[in-house]
Design an enzyme around this catalytic site. Structure first.
Site, PDB file in Angstrom:
ATOM      1  N   ALA A  10       0.818  -1.214   0.000  1.00  0.00           N
ATOM      2  CA  ALA A  10       0.000   0.000   0.000  1.00  0.00           C
ATOM      3  C   ALA A  10       0.848   1.258   0.000  1.00  0.00           C
ATOM      4  O   ALA A  10       0.422   2.312  -0.483  1.00  0.00           O
ATOM      5  CB  ALA A  10      -0.922  -0.008   1.216  1.00  0.00           C
ATOM      6  N   GLU A  11       2.078   1.168   0.556  1.00  0.00           N
ATOM      7  CA  GLU A  11       2.913   2.367   0.724  1.00  0.00           C
ATOM      8  C   GLU A  11       4.061   2.475  -0.269  1.00  0.00           C
ATOM      9  O   GLU A  11       4.666   3.533  -0.387  1.00  0.00           O
ATOM     10  CB  GLU A  11       3.477   2.403   2.156  1.00  0.00           C
ATOM     11  CG  GLU A  11       2.423   2.569   3.239  1.00  0.00           C
ATOM     12  CD  GLU A  11       1.702   3.906   3.148  1.00  0.00           C
ATOM     13  OE1 GLU A  11       2.360   4.927   2.901  1.00  0.00           O
ATOM     14  OE2 GLU A  11       0.472   3.917   3.322  1.00  0.00           O
ATOM     15  N   ASP A 140       3.559  -4.017  11.878  1.00  0.00           N
ATOM     16  CA  ASP A 140       3.067  -4.988  10.883  1.00  0.00           C
ATOM     17  C   ASP A 140       3.744  -6.332  11.109  1.00  0.00           C
ATOM     18  O   ASP A 140       4.362  -6.897  10.206  1.00  0.00           O
ATOM     19  CB  ASP A 140       3.329  -4.467   9.470  1.00  0.00           C
ATOM     20  CG  ASP A 140       2.574  -5.248   8.397  1.00  0.00           C
ATOM     21  OD1 ASP A 140       1.627  -5.976   8.751  1.00  0.00           O
ATOM     22  OD2 ASP A 140       2.932  -5.131   7.216  1.00  0.00           O
TER      23      ASP A 140
END
Length: 238
Positions: A10-11, A140
């Protein structure tokens, strides 16, 4: 440098790069620029988050936790160049557990007594306790973000055989809540991907983790129970 895309999240994107005339490979992690943000704001936020990621990786290394060595940070492209973990030596904990799950289940020992599972739990709990005692939150903690380098007999007994990767969501915090959430993320990751061995593995990790904490730090586990309850309520409500 020429790079081959090996992962995307996502990043950002992760590339495996050849370094000039040297016969070596580096990993390049490049953060996305968010087009919906004003360009100046986006640049500031991207550089700030990348800088925070680098600082926390370096802090983790000072605590004695193995992370990829950082070679170079390129701010204008929001890229971090770091150590390439050789695939003939390192695999993800996720892959290791998948490869060994059948042998764990077919072993004459119970899962609670399996020496390989116990060695993983003990090594991982020491890593987690060290991380949290240093007020580092990974953010995470999945079995895909923990790399392992098993010995010839398949055991993982030394801290040097574990390497934490992907600090993109990491932070520094003294909060028991943040540390408990870190543990909860790992719990859920193990339950979802390694269901057949999850219960004894999680129980062993937490038992050894508690043993590594000071009496004042054990409130983290009390907070973990509260985080679990909130998680179950969310699941029930949908």
């Amino acid at each position: 440098m020429n790079g081959a895309l090996i992962a995307q999240g996502a990043e950002g994107r992760v590339y495996c790069c050849d370094v000039g005339e040297f016969d070596v490979k580096w990993i390049c992690k490049q953060r996305f620029h968010k087009k919906y943000r004003h360009p100046e704001l986006d640049e500031k936020l991207t550089v700030r988050r990348m800088t925070s990621e680098v600082r926390i990786m370096l802090r983790a290394r000072k605590l004695g936790i193995k992370t990829p060595i950082i070679y170079y940070v390129h701010k204008s492209s929001a890229s971090i160049y770091m150590e390439y973990l050789l695939p003939d030596k390192w695999i993800s904990l996720n892959a290791y557990l998948v490869q060994n799950e059948s042998s764990f289940l077919e072993s004459s020992e119970t899962l609670e007594e399996n020496p390989k599972l116990i060695s993983i739990a003990r090594s991982l709990s020491l890593l987690l306790a060290t991380l949290h005692s240093g007020d580092v939150i990974h953010g995470d903690l999945t079995t895909s973000n923990i790399m392992v380098s098993p010995s010839g007999d398949g055991f993982i007994t030394e801290q040097s055989q574990l390497c934490l990767i992907d600090f993109g969501l990491s932070s520094q915090s003294t909060s028991d809540e943040d540390k408990a959430v870190d543990l909860y993320v790992l719990e859920r990751a193990i339950e979802s991907t390694h269901a057949l061995i999850s219960e004894p593995l999680i129980a062993s990790i937490l038992k050894f983790y508690e043993g590594e904490l000071s009496s004042k730090q054990r409130s983290i586990l009390t907070r973990l129970n509260e985080v679990r309850l909130r998680g179950r309520k969310r699941e029930m409500i949908g």
